[in-house]
Design an enzyme around this catalytic site. Structure first.
Site, PDB file in Angstrom:
ATOM      1  CB  SER A 267      -0.734   0.047   1.174  1.00  0.00           C
ATOM      2  OG  SER A 267       0.271   0.254   2.376  1.00  0.00           O
ATOM      3  CG  ASP A 268       1.432   6.005  -1.359  1.00  0.00           C
ATOM      4  OD1 ASP A 268       2.216   5.732  -0.535  1.00  0.00           O
ATOM      5  OD2 ASP A 268       1.311   6.593  -2.206  1.00  0.00           O
ATOM      6  CD1 TRP A 269       4.918   5.579   4.708  1.00  0.00           C
ATOM      7  CD2 TRP A 269       4.657   4.296   2.850  1.00  0.00           C
ATOM      8  NE1 TRP A 269       5.936   4.607   4.723  1.00  0.00           N
ATOM      9  CE2 TRP A 269       5.921   4.174   3.703  1.00  0.00           C
ATOM     10  CE3 TRP A 269       4.275   3.782   1.700  1.00  0.00           C
ATOM     11  CZ2 TRP A 269       6.946   3.060   3.150  1.00  0.00           C
ATOM     12  CZ3 TRP A 269       5.226   2.748   1.292  1.00  0.00           C
ATOM     13  CH2 TRP A 269       6.620   2.323   1.829  1.00  0.00           C
TER      14      TRP A 269
END
Ligand code: BGC
Length: 862
Positions: A267-269
């Site tokens: 996932s992106d952050w």
């Protein structure tokens, strides 16, 4: 109901027919399986299976979940398997070098790599970056970027990627990935997908059709997968109603099934929003693992959507064990796939992303234990030479009335004007995240940056050269003191005026530009400065450091402006690279990776900056596949006349002639085999977990004594926050169709079958040959570009489908050969869920020097 909202309205409409024929709706999440036809892959897969089979449930979960924001020394760090001596994965930004460390290089931005139109340089840049990440002990480089692709010219992060043209981006991302991974580091193709702007990136719902998805935004990701990319980062935004990281259409259906992606999705952050939605829809690694902030009423019980929450979901039977095993097998296969040859060892991280000091806390957030965290290892090697070459060869000469190249022996005096030519007196890294324009701009701002080990400004390089060659040097730094700029310019035989416009990521902003640019004008009084200088010096040269196109028509038309150069974001060797081109020490070969419109409106796309309900903004992409030059050049859409400089445009110091264009059919007669493959049943690895058996998976004895605050742990009941709070946001198991947990044999998709999609898509059907001759008097480089014109009223009138850079001596001729694959000449057929050559439309091949300068053409003999 999940099925209606998740795949989203548009694709469901467009997929309707297909779905009745194709039983695969996006569930279950495809698992990777053996592939003896690919020995290298198979070897990595077998090692991964052997490894994963030894792991306990919580050890598996550990490798899927980050230990929390600032939890450890890397920007992202997963849990470990101490029992087997396996450290968690260290993930570091970004796409142009190692962020947040010292003694590493600041490479030119992705868009500059694209502007070279050189596959060799794209690959070399990837290799050099890979070496630096490895030297620092990083497992995963968080780059390269193909999303943002560059739908809108103001898009804040466009420069991190390559080009709004998907073909050019596809080639560039594939070469970069091959380069990075050849050095024992896993690359991460990001941000998947449709994260095309910074405004509302965490909430915007992008409504997209299946055809636009395939022909534009998905295209470069197919190339990334085909290049064997080890990981993909899902993006913040929603796609057709569902967040990208929990979207079974984009992750399960498109990426893992159709494109046959065999690596892991991270996932992106903070882009993960639930336990089950992400797990069942194809996410494999949660980053940074926690909620990236202090606990709040909405924090999930474990302070994480995964960690203990994932363990619990497996124990409840909501996430099947095979799904967890698949996550870890994907992660470990990517690991073993790059750890081959001379890269079998695995160096440990030798830095902390959170301090440049030698000592500091191992676990940043909890500020303990204090230890040596930075070894300050210098990983730059001799990369400065490559960086300088890239800087020079990515510089695009947009206009040259003959003033260039400058001559070291006959130039008498030179004026260098503008803030953007000069050093930041506080040092090149004085602005956090590079979010300022004090001094020359050589990269944008946000997480796609690095520290500069040093930054050679244009003024420094040009002063040095002037001193060496007895050229009188004048300079002035202010963009606002126009009288001084004019008096400085009128002293010199040649005046070079510098201007900038930057952009970046929305967690920082400059002058109200929250990531995306507010407009396409130059910043810091740049346009006025250019006009002022040009008013007094007939030999004015304009140099631009911008994150994309700016409106520069006024300078193009100005009789005193003899040359305009776009240098993009060239990295640490900025000034040297520029000087190499200005004085002709390097053959200019930069070509614009985007179109320069006469104004913002002429691009035909809109950046969404206001929404009636900012919590759920919605964005349609009504332009479909028509972005950048496809818009300007397509009849009835944009206007050719609104272009100042075309995509692919750039001039060198010599002239080229084209001749003998030949198109030959070389393959594809046997037709195209639609994939009818079937998967194996989902493999389950190691001990089979008993549903309901929580015992043994709770926190170990004495845990409270050594627990690190806020660290994410894999045990059930290892609660960090009040478990009564916050589960409300997550869907429950009843929201998913039973298929989501079905580990039985599945049918594959027609366009799938291999990494990057059906093998038949990459079959070469035509070979195109053209003779290119250097008709000038100087040696030089031509970037030969091949475009396809589908002549279908619904398709763009031009599509880049090949390019090659050729160095030729005066009078020399070279035959340049291009291959056209089936994918290159096909369109996406939504009903068939496959690519198709539309034979009713004539297709024409054009070759030339840019999208606006097409020299020869031939009809494709379909
Ligand atoms: C960015 C990513 C980056 C991550 C870690 C996010 O905000 O979108 O590109 O890799 O942060 O820094």
């Amino acid at each position: 109901m999940r099925l209606q909202t998740s795949a989203g309205l548009l694709p469901l409409i467009s997929l309707t027919t297909a779905l009745t024929e194709t039983p695969f709706l996006g569930f279950p999440s495809p698992w990777i399986s053996p592939d003896p036809s690919d020995a290298e892959w198979q070897a990595a897969y077998e090692k991964a299976v052997a490894f994963v089979s030894q792991l306990t449930l919580t050890e598996k979960v550990n490798l899927t979940t980050g230990t929390g924001w600032e939890g450890d020394r890397c920007i992202g760090k997963t849990g470990s398997v101490p029992r087997l001596g396996f450290e968690g994965f260290c993930l570091m930004d970004g796409p142009l070098g190692v962020r947040y460390v010292d003694k590493a290089s600041a490479f030119p931005a992705g868009m500059n790599a694209a502007a070279t139109f050189s596959k060799r340089l794209m690959r070399a840049r990837g290799e050099a970056m890979g070496e630096e990440f490895r030297g620092k002990g990083v497992d995963v480089q968080l780059g390269p970027v193909a999303g943002a692709l560059g739908r809108t010219p103001q898009g804040g992060r466009n420069w991190e990627g390559f080009s709004p043209d998907p073909y050019l981006t596809g080639v560039a991302i594939a070469e970069t990935i091959r380069g990075i991974q050849s050095r024992g580091v896993i690359a991460c193709a990001k941000h998947y997908i449709l994260n095309e702007q910074e405004h509302f990136r965490g909430s915007v719902d992008v409504r997209i059709g299946d055809k636009t998805m395939h022909e534009l935004y998905l295209w470069p990701f197919a190339d990334a997968v085909r290049a064997g990319v080890g990981s993909v980062m899902c993006s913040y935004n929603r796609v057709n109603g569902t967040y990208a990281c929990e979207n079974e259409w984009v992750q399960n259906y498109l990426l893992k099934s159709e494109l046959g992606f065999r690596g892991f999705v991270m996932s992106d952050w903070g882009a993960q929003h639930s336990t089950l939605g992400s797990a069942l829809s194809g996410l494999d690694m949660a980053m940074p693992g926690d909620m990236m902030g202090p606990p709040s009423a909405s924090s999930p019980p474990y302070g994480s959507h995964w960690g203990g929450a994932l363990t619990q979901a497996v124990l409840k039977g909501e996430v099947p064990q095979w799904r967890l095993d698949d996550m870890v097998t994907r992660i470990m296969t990517s690991f073993f796939r790059v750890h081959v040859g001379s890269y079998t060892s695995r160096p440990e991280p030798n830095f902390s992303a959170w301090t440049r000091n030698t000592t500091g806390p191992q676990y940043k957030y909890s500020n303990r234990p204090w230890t040596t965290v930075n070894s300050h290892i210098d990983v730059q090697a001799n990369h400065s030479a490559l960086i300088r070459e890239l800087a020079a060869k990515s510089t695009v000469i947009l206009k040259n009335t003959g003033i260039l190249p400058l001559s070291k022996s006959s130039l008498t005096s030179l004026a260098v004007i503008g803030n953007d030519a000069h050093d930041n007196l506080n040092g090149p890294n004085s602005c956090p995240e590079r979010a300022c324009i004090n001094g020359t701009v050589a990269m944008g701002y946000g997480s796609g940056t690095t520290d500069f080990p040093y930054l050679i400004s244009p003024a420094t390089a040009l002063l040095g050269l002037s001193q060496e060659h007895n050229i009188t040097f004048f300079n002035t730094t202010s963009n606002w003191d126009l009288p001084t700029a004019q008096s400085t310019a009128s002293n010199a035989s040649v005046a070079i005026v510098f201007a900038t416009a930057t952009s970046g990521e929305n967690f920082v902003s400059i002058d109200g530009n929250a990531g995306d640019r507010n407009n396409l004008t130059l910043w810091d009084n740049g346009d006025a400065l250019i006009r002022a200088v040009a008013a007094v010096n007939p030999n004015t040269i304009v140099v631009l450091h911008t994150s994309g196109p700016v409106v520069i028509d006024h300078a193009d038309k100005h009789p005193n402006i003899s040359a305009i150069l776009w240098a993009g974001f060239p990295g640490q060797e900025s000034g040297n690279g520029l000087a190499d081109v200005l004085f002709g020490d390097v053959h200019p070969q930069g070509r614009s990776p985007f179109t320069w419109g006469k104004d913002l409106e002429s691009y035909g796309v809109e950046l969404l900056t206001v929404a009636p309900d900012p919590r759920s903004p919605r964005q349609e992409f009504p332009e479909g596949v028509f972005i950048d030059y496809r818009w300007f050049l397509s009849e009835g859409k944009g206007e050719r006349g609104r272009v100042t400089y075309g995509f692919g445009h750039g001039v060198g110091y010599t002239e080229f002639e084209y001749g003998d264009l030949v198109v030959e059919r070389v393959g594809g007669r046997g037709g195209y085999e639609v994939n009818k493959g079937r998967t194996i049943p989902a493999p389950v690895m190691g001990e089979v977990v008993d549903i309901g058996d929580v015992e043994g998976w709770t926190e170990p004895e004495g845990f409270e004594g050594w627990r690190i605050p806020r660290y994410v742990y894999p045990w059930v009941n290892a609660t960090v926050y009040n478990s009564e709070n916050g589960t409300a946001r997550s869907p429950s198991i009843g929201d998913f169709p039973p298929e989501a947990r079905d580990g039985g044999v599945q049918e594959e998709l027609p366009a799938g079958g291999k990494e990057g999609g059906n093998e038949g898509l990459y079959e070469v059907l035509f070979e195109v040959k053209v003779d290119v001759k250097n008709a000038g008097t100087r040696e030089g480089v031509e970037v030969v570009q091949l475009y396809l014109s589908p002549n279908n009223p619904l398709a763009p009138s031009l599509l880049l489908r090949g390019f090659d850079d050729v160095l030729l001596a005066p009078n020399a001729t070279k035959t340049v050969t291009f291959s056209l694959t089936r994918r290159d000449i096909s369109e996406w057929n939504t009903e068939a869920q496959n690519w198709e050559i539309l034979t009713e439309y004539q297709q024409t091949v054009f070759v030339g020097s840019s999208s606006m300068d097409l020299r020869l053409n031939r009809t494709l003999p379909l």
